[in-house]
Design a protein around this motif. Structure first.
Motif, short mmCIF file in Angstrom:
data_model
loop_
_atom_site.label_atom_id
_atom_site.label_comp_id
_atom_site.label_asym_id
_atom_site.label_seq_id
_atom_site.Cartn_x
_atom_site.Cartn_y
_atom_site.Cartn_z
N GLY A 77 -73.09 11.21 -63.70
CA GLY A 77 -71.82 10.70 -63.14
C GLY A 77 -71.89 9.26 -63.04
O GLY A 77 -71.47 8.87 -62.00
N HIS A 78 -72.32 8.38 -64.19
CA HIS A 78 -72.40 7.05 -64.10
C HIS A 78 -71.08 6.49 -63.72
O HIS A 78 -69.92 6.96 -64.00
CB HIS A 78 -73.04 6.40 -65.21
N SER A 80 -69.75 4.28 -65.46
CA SER A 80 -69.15 4.08 -66.70
C SER A 80 -68.11 5.22 -66.89
O SER A 80 -67.32 5.15 -67.69
CB SER A 80 -70.12 3.68 -67.71
N ASP A 81 -68.84 6.36 -66.73
CA ASP A 81 -68.04 7.67 -66.86
C ASP A 81 -66.70 7.81 -66.34
O ASP A 81 -65.68 7.97 -66.79
CB ASP A 81 -68.84 8.71 -66.59
N ILE A 158 -63.47 14.20 -70.81
CA ILE A 158 -64.08 13.25 -69.96
C ILE A 158 -64.17 14.04 -68.62
O ILE A 158 -65.27 13.81 -68.14
CB ILE A 158 -63.36 12.01 -70.13
N ARG A 161 -66.74 16.84 -68.76
CA ARG A 161 -68.34 16.35 -68.60
C ARG A 161 -68.45 15.67 -67.38
O ARG A 161 -69.75 15.98 -67.10
CB ARG A 161 -68.14 15.01 -69.83
N ILE A 162 -67.74 15.37 -66.71
CA ILE A 162 -68.15 14.48 -65.42
C ILE A 162 -68.20 15.89 -64.40
O ILE A 162 -69.19 15.65 -63.82
CB ILE A 162 -67.11 13.57 -64.72
N HIS A 165 -71.76 17.36 -65.21
CA HIS A 165 -72.67 16.44 -64.76
C HIS A 165 -72.81 16.50 -63.16
O HIS A 165 -73.87 16.84 -62.59
CB HIS A 165 -72.71 15.06 -64.95
#
Length: 176
Positions: A77-78, A80-81, A158, A161-162, A165
């Motif tokens: 979960g950077h 940038s994400d 998106i 995906r987060i 994660h």
């Protein structure tokens, strides 16, 4: 709603009794000057803690700050994400909003600047302005459909995906 009695300013300890300036006006006790003595002041009412109170303070006596061990994996979960998700969501909102509001503003501008065109008759004797006003409803439906399409196509993958994660990261943390 409850009242928080803590002060909104950072706490500062009262000055040393031989301090040349009075304490700030918000201090609890007024400044009372102490008579001068030739003996040095030996007691330390506010000794330095044996630990670093703030991360930017140097460690006392040259000791190292305790640090957490570096994780064996990159954190999930950077930023940038989240930045990508924010920009995709922002693009989605702008597209749908400009579709609906753009048509409405165009309708208003044409009503103000081209009243002759808006009063002309179109099919079956209906004025053009009325037809353009009735087209506002399908344009709004188009904006909603565009919003849902961009959500399914760009934003939801998106976010999924987060979310995945975060679930994996929670599972890793629970296993420790």
């Amino acid at each position: 709603m409850s009242h928080d009695p803590s002060p909104s300013y950072p706490h500062t300890p009262p000055p040393h009794p031989s301090a040349p300036y009075p304490s700030p006006p918000y201090a609890a006790q007024p400044y009372a000057p102490q008579p001068y003595t030739s003996q040095p002041y030996t007691s330390q009412p506010y000794a330095s803690p044996s630990y670093a109170a703030y991360p930017w303070q140097p460690a006392p006596d040259g000791a190292q700050h305790p640090t957490a061990p570096a994780p064996a994996h990159a954190p999930l979960g950077h930023h940038s994400d989240l930045r990508v998700l924010r920009s995709a969501y922002r693009w989605q909102r702008r597209t749908a909003t400009l579709t609906a509001l753009g048509y409405f503003v165009l309708f208003l501008v044409m009503s103000a600047l081209a009243p002759g065109f808006m009063t002309d008759t179109a099919a079956n004797g209906l004025p053009v302005g009325l037809l353009l006003a009735l087209v506002q409803l399908p344009v709004t439906w188009l904006a909603i459909a565009l919003y849902e399409y961009t959500a399914r196509r760009y934003v939801d993958p998106i976010a999924d995906r987060i979310r995945e994660h975060a679930r994996l990261n929670a599972k890793r943390e629970a296993g420790r």
